[in-house]
Write an enzyme that holds these catalytic residues in place. Structure first.
Site, PDB file in Angstrom:
ATOM      1  N   HIS A 236      -4.229 -35.909 -24.806  1.00 57.53           N
ATOM      2  CA  HIS A 236      -3.969 -34.598 -25.795  1.00 57.53           C
ATOM      3  C   HIS A 236      -3.591 -35.093 -26.497  1.00 57.53           C
ATOM      4  O   HIS A 236      -3.472 -35.245 -27.500  1.00 57.53           O
ATOM      5  CB  HIS A 236      -3.004 -33.520 -24.070  1.00 57.53           C
ATOM      6  CG  HIS A 236      -3.649 -33.112 -23.290  1.00 57.53           C
ATOM      7  ND1 HIS A 236      -4.863 -31.738 -23.514  1.00 57.53           N
ATOM      8  CD2 HIS A 236      -3.618 -33.498 -21.802  1.00 57.53           C
ATOM      9  CE1 HIS A 236      -5.044 -31.536 -21.643  1.00 57.53           C
ATOM     10  NE2 HIS A 236      -4.144 -32.284 -21.139  1.00 57.53           N
TER      11      HIS A 236
HETATM   12  O1  RIB Z   1      -1.312 -30.001 -21.815  1.00 58.96           O
HETATM   13  C1  RIB Z   1      -1.086 -30.406 -22.591  1.00 58.96           C
HETATM   14  C2  RIB Z   1       0.757 -31.081 -22.516  1.00 58.96           C
HETATM   15  O2  RIB Z   1       1.449 -31.027 -21.555  1.00 58.96           O
HETATM   16  C3  RIB Z   1       0.382 -32.262 -22.718  1.00 58.96           C
HETATM   17  O3  RIB Z   1       1.781 -32.308 -24.023  1.00 58.96           O
HETATM   18  C4  RIB Z   1       1.217 -33.188 -21.347  1.00 58.96           C
HETATM   19  O4  RIB Z   1       1.736 -34.041 -21.600  1.00 58.96           O
HETATM   20  C5  RIB Z   1       2.039 -31.795 -21.154  1.00 58.96           C
HETATM   21  O5  RIB Z   1       3.345 -32.200 -21.913  1.00 58.96           O
END
Ligand code: RIB
Ligand code: CA
Length: 307
Positions: A236
């Site tokens: 992500h």
């Molecule tokens: O949904 C993914 C996000 O939420 C990313 O930033 C992960 O690190 C969590 O913070």
């Protein structure tokens, strides 16, 4: 000229690789790393940020910030990131946080910077929102706000909401109303950045630096996503950083985004109007497609130059 940025995070396994990518990229000048509670409690996210910057032999200051959302209670996600936030990987202890609360530091940097600063948010948006809500005039010194946050379809924390968005939906609503377009790397974008053992093996072969090794070890702890039928682990947070470095790896669409701030099952949903059905003013840019090969090559190349 490098883009001046502040990186707000909640490390977090994917935050770790995003921090490495930002520190390793000459296209960016990381002025500060600010930390919130999120994936795990602030005591761990702060320690992780300090350990990661130390491993990268970086002198970028790390500041502690919010340990809870603006409203409501703090919720973490140890199922994905482990109890201490890096999937159980233990790094050498880092240094000490630089004095100054995150929101104050963000405001001070914006106030003193000769040029507008880009805010990168890869955790709950609490620190960024506190900075801009308490001194709105400083929004004029914000070049861009780039977030890993939200989803136009199903969430990963609830059916409606992505983790960062639901962790502090009011904070995200504040950013969406601040007058600067918010760039979103949503779950649909990051689902195109699926890390598999083969990707990690490729990175492993690029060198033997401690940061590359740590990144591979950390990423290897992340389970394939059930939501993505086990095809891999979506990476992500580095997507938000990579957009600033190689925007040509992405396609994007201007649109309006609103938050569901209600108490019901839709709370934290990012209502992303990609087809202009509401006619609302465009307050966001949503990243829609990713050249995954180019993204993984960029990340591997930059991880390999770190210590
Ligand atoms: O949904 C993914 C996000 O939420 C990313 O930033 C992960 O690190 C969590 O913070
Ligand atoms: Ca994160």
């Amino acid at each position: 000229m490098p883009i001046p940025v502040i990186l707000d995070c909640d490390p977090g396994t994917d935050d770790a690789l995003a921090i490495f990518l930002a520190l390793a990229s000459p296209e960016l000048s990381v002025l500060a790393i600010t930390v919130a509670g999120g994936n795990v409690g602030l005591e761990h996210t702060l320690a992780n940020a300090l350990a990661l910057t130390a491993l990268a032999e970086s002198t970028v200051p790390v500041h502690a910030g919010a340990d809870r959302p603006l409203l409501g209670r703090f919720t973490s996600e140890p199922r994905v990131h482990g109890e201490t936030g890096l999937g159980g990987v233990v790094l050498s202890r880092g240094g000490y946080a630089t004095p100054g609360v995150a929101a104050d530091v963000i405001r001070q940097i914006l106030r003193e910077s000769a040029e507008p600063v880009t805010l990168i948010g890869i955790g709950p948006a609490t620190n960024l929102a506190l900075a801009l809500a308490t001194e709105p005039a400083l929004t004029a010194k914000v070049a861009q706000i780039v977030l890993m946050s939200g989803a136009w379809a199903e969430g990963n924390m609830t059916p409606a909401a992505e983790f960062n968005a639901i962790s502090d939906p009011e904070a995200l609503a504040i950013l969406l109303a601040c007058g600067r377009k918010v760039v979103f790397a949503t779950l649909e974008l990051t689902a195109q950045a699926l890390v598999t053992p083969a990707v990690i093996a490729t990175w492993q072969g690029l060198g033997n630096g401690q940061c590359l090794q740590a990144a591979c070890d950390i990423q290897a702890t992340v389970p394939p996503s059930r939501r993505l039928v086990g095809r891999g682990a979506p990476l992500h947070d580095p997507c938000a950083v990579a957009w600033l470095i190689r925007p040509e790896l992405f396609t994007a669409r201007s649109c309006s985004v609103r938050m569901d701030l209600g108490p019901g099952p839709g709370r934290g949903r990012t209502l992303i109007d990609r087809w202009d059905r509401t006619g609302d003013p465009h307050n966001a840019v949503v990243l829609e497609t990713l050249d995954a090969t180019g993204f993984f090559d960029l990340l591997g190349e930059r991880l390999a130059v770190l210590p």
